[in-house]
Design a protein around this motif. Structure first.
Motif, PDB file in Angstrom:
ATOM      1  N   TYR A 101       0.838  -1.188   0.000  1.00 21.97           N
ATOM      2  CA  TYR A 101       0.000   0.000   0.000  1.00 21.97           C
ATOM      3  C   TYR A 101       0.877   1.243   0.000  1.00 21.97           C
ATOM      4  CZ  TYR A 101      -3.340  -3.505   1.416  1.00 21.97           C
ATOM      5  OH  TYR A 101      -4.120  -4.625   1.456  1.00 21.97           O
ATOM      6  N   TYR A 102       0.789   2.031  -1.073  1.00 18.77           N
ATOM      7  CA  TYR A 102       1.549   3.275  -1.137  1.00 18.77           C
ATOM      8  C   TYR A 102       0.956   4.235  -0.123  1.00 18.77           C
ATOM      9  CZ  TYR A 102       4.667   6.677  -3.234  1.00 18.77           C
ATOM     10  OH  TYR A 102       5.687   7.567  -3.439  1.00 18.77           O
ATOM     11  N   TRP A 103       1.803   4.787   0.743  1.00 15.21           N
ATOM     12  CA  TRP A 103       1.312   5.647   1.815  1.00 15.21           C
ATOM     13  C   TRP A 103       0.939   7.033   1.294  1.00 15.21           C
ATOM     14  CZ3 TRP A 103      -0.828   5.303   6.271  1.00 15.21           C
ATOM     15  CH2 TRP A 103      -0.918   6.425   7.086  1.00 15.21           C
ATOM     16  N   SER A 104      -0.294   7.395   1.478  1.00 18.47           N
ATOM     17  CA  SER A 104      -0.834   8.717   1.144  1.00 18.47           C
ATOM     18  C   SER A 104      -0.420   9.203  -0.249  1.00 18.47           C
ATOM     19  CB  SER A 104      -0.424   9.741   2.196  1.00 18.47           C
ATOM     20  OG  SER A 104      -1.073   9.467   3.408  1.00 18.47           O
ATOM     21  N   PRO A 105      -0.732   8.439  -1.280  1.00 15.64           N
ATOM     22  CA  PRO A 105      -0.339   8.866  -2.631  1.00 15.64           C
ATOM     23  C   PRO A 105      -1.041  10.146  -3.065  1.00 15.64           C
ATOM     24  CG  PRO A 105      -1.894   7.058  -2.748  1.00 15.64           C
ATOM     25  CD  PRO A 105      -1.529   7.213  -1.295  1.00 15.64           C
ATOM     26  N   SER A 110       0.819  19.863   1.504  1.00 17.27           N
ATOM     27  CA  SER A 110       1.669  20.153   2.656  1.00 17.27           C
ATOM     28  C   SER A 110       3.100  19.754   2.335  1.00 17.27           C
ATOM     29  CB  SER A 110       1.166  19.372   3.871  1.00 17.27           C
ATOM     30  OG  SER A 110       2.123  19.370   4.898  1.00 17.27           O
ATOM     31  N   SER A 111       4.042  20.498   2.861  1.00 13.05           N
ATOM     32  CA  SER A 111       5.445  20.180   2.586  1.00 13.05           C
ATOM     33  C   SER A 111       5.922  18.943   3.329  1.00 13.05           C
ATOM     34  CB  SER A 111       6.321  21.374   2.934  1.00 13.05           C
ATOM     35  OG  SER A 111       6.215  21.673   4.317  1.00 13.05           O
ATOM     36  N   MET A 112       5.251  18.564   4.435  1.00  8.14           N
ATOM     37  CA  MET A 112       5.721  17.457   5.256  1.00  8.14           C
ATOM     38  C   MET A 112       5.874  16.155   4.460  1.00  8.14           C
ATOM     39  SD  MET A 112       4.044  15.710   8.627  1.00  8.14           S
ATOM     40  CE  MET A 112       2.799  14.769   7.788  1.00  8.14           C
ATOM     41  N   TRP A 113       4.937  15.856   3.602  1.00  3.85           N
ATOM     42  CA  TRP A 113       4.950  14.578   2.889  1.00  3.85           C
ATOM     43  C   TRP A 113       4.988  14.759   1.379  1.00  3.85           C
ATOM     44  CZ3 TRP A 113       6.297  10.088   4.458  1.00  3.85           C
ATOM     45  CH2 TRP A 113       6.004   8.959   3.701  1.00  3.85           C
ATOM     46  N   SER A 114       5.029  15.985   0.921  1.00  3.92           N
ATOM     47  CA  SER A 114       4.852  16.255  -0.504  1.00  3.92           C
ATOM     48  C   SER A 114       5.878  15.571  -1.394  1.00  3.92           C
ATOM     49  CB  SER A 114       4.849  17.757  -0.769  1.00  3.92           C
ATOM     50  OG  SER A 114       6.082  18.325  -0.375  1.00  3.92           O
ATOM     51  N   ALA A 115       7.098  15.394  -0.947  1.00  3.60           N
ATOM     52  CA  ALA A 115       8.107  14.751  -1.795  1.00  3.60           C
ATOM     53  C   ALA A 115       7.749  13.297  -2.098  1.00  3.60           C
ATOM     54  CB  ALA A 115       9.478  14.817  -1.131  1.00  3.60           C
ATOM     55  N   PHE A 116       7.035  12.639  -1.204  1.00  4.38           N
ATOM     56  CA  PHE A 116       6.686  11.228  -1.396  1.00  4.38           C
ATOM     57  C   PHE A 116       5.365  11.038  -2.130  1.00  4.38           C
ATOM     58  CE2 PHE A 116       9.747  11.197   1.978  1.00  4.38           C
ATOM     59  CZ  PHE A 116      10.478  10.039   1.768  1.00  4.38           C
ATOM     60  N   LEU A 118       2.332  11.139  -4.859  1.00  2.00           N
ATOM     61  CA  LEU A 118       2.276  10.871  -6.297  1.00  2.00           C
ATOM     62  C   LEU A 118       1.605  12.018  -7.050  1.00  2.00           C
ATOM     63  CD1 LEU A 118       1.442   7.058  -6.310  1.00  2.00           C
ATOM     64  CD2 LEU A 118       3.675   8.192  -6.419  1.00  2.00           C
ATOM     65  N   PHE A 119       1.387  13.135  -6.323  1.00  8.54           N
ATOM     66  CA  PHE A 119       0.802  14.331  -6.920  1.00  8.54           C
ATOM     67  C   PHE A 119       1.644  15.530  -6.527  1.00  8.54           C
ATOM     68  CE2 PHE A 119      -2.450  11.206  -6.870  1.00  8.54           C
ATOM     69  CZ  PHE A 119      -3.165  11.408  -8.028  1.00  8.54           C
ATOM     70  N   ASP A 120       1.733  16.503  -7.412  1.00  9.33           N
ATOM     71  CA  ASP A 120       2.541  17.693  -7.114  1.00  9.33           C
ATOM     72  C   ASP A 120       1.734  18.685  -6.277  1.00  9.33           C
ATOM     73  OD1 ASP A 120       0.868  19.179  -8.837  1.00  9.33           O
ATOM     74  OD2 ASP A 120       2.300  19.105 -10.492  1.00  9.33           O
ATOM     75  N   ALA A 125      -1.120  14.813 -11.190  1.00  9.73           N
ATOM     76  CA  ALA A 125      -0.428  13.536 -11.054  1.00  9.73           C
ATOM     77  C   ALA A 125       1.014  13.646 -11.531  1.00  9.73           C
ATOM     78  CB  ALA A 125      -1.152  12.458 -11.841  1.00  9.73           C
ATOM     79  N   ARG A 126       1.907  13.066 -10.750  1.00  8.06           N
ATOM     80  CA  ARG A 126       3.299  12.953 -11.169  1.00  8.06           C
ATOM     81  C   ARG A 126       3.427  11.755 -12.116  1.00  8.06           C
ATOM     82  NH1 ARG A 126       5.851  14.168  -5.250  1.00  8.06           N
ATOM     83  NH2 ARG A 126       6.205  16.390  -5.601  1.00  8.06           N
TER      84      ARG A 126
END
Length: 181
Positions: A101-105, A110-116, A118-120, A125-126
């Motif tokens: 399960y991909y976590w919070s795709p 928010s900057s906290m999780w944004s790098a991980f 799957l959306f910018d 969608a990335r």
């Protein structure tokens, strides 16, 4: 848990390959070996309850140090896409892995999780989303016999795929979490 006679259907793990400081612990080969060892130890299939790969080398927040490079995968959108496609192929080929399960795709605001995510930051969608879509259409994940009944129906399980205690950023002790489960 096995010694306490708790019925375990699956072992659940968290997997963020760019978080280990040791380069040898970041590869998909290392991941596969860990799954094999866990399955051998408890004779249960494994589920990856959460995983993710960053689309940037630098990002703020509590996960900012989860940016250790992996040979063959850049820390950008192209690397995220390639790693996700390779991870899904690895996961589908491992007979001891029942799901991931991909976590919070969907996270993007928010900057906290944004790098991980799957959306910018704009919610678009990335490229890595295509890795999910293409692989799912070309080769749907197989299920192990333990996830289906003898009639082919999918079993429904009640459980918790993710929890935290006061040892991290949650509440209560591990003993309290175990008692609740």
């Amino acid at each position: 848990m096995l010694a306490a006679k708790v019925q375990i259907d699956f072992a659940g793990l968290t997997y963020y390959p760019t978080s280990p400081t040791k380069p040898t612990e970041r590869s998909l080969d290392f991941f596969n070996k860990q799954i094999e060892q866990i399955h051998a130890a408890i004779d249960r299939p494994v589920i990856i309850c959460e995983f993710g790969y960053p689309a940037a080398a630098k990002f703020p927040g509590q996960f900012a140090d989860w940016n250790n490079p992996i040979d063959g995968y850049s820390l950008d959108e192209a690397g995220q896409t390639k790693w996700l496609a390779d991870f899904l192929a690895t996961a589908r080929s491992n007979p001891n892995l029942a799901g991931a399960y991909y976590w919070s795709p969907e996270w993007y605001d928010s900057s906290m999780w944004s790098a991980f995510s799957l959306f910018d930051a704009k919610g678009s969608a990335r490229p890595a989303v295509q890795a999910l879509k293409a692989k799912a259409q070309a080769a749907p994940p197989s299920t192990t016999p333990s996830t289906r009944s003898s009639t082919g129906d999918i079993h429904v399980y009640f459980g918790n795929l993710h929890s935290h205690t006061s040892y991290s950023d949650g509440k209560g002790t591990p003993e309290q979490a175990f008692a609740m489960a």
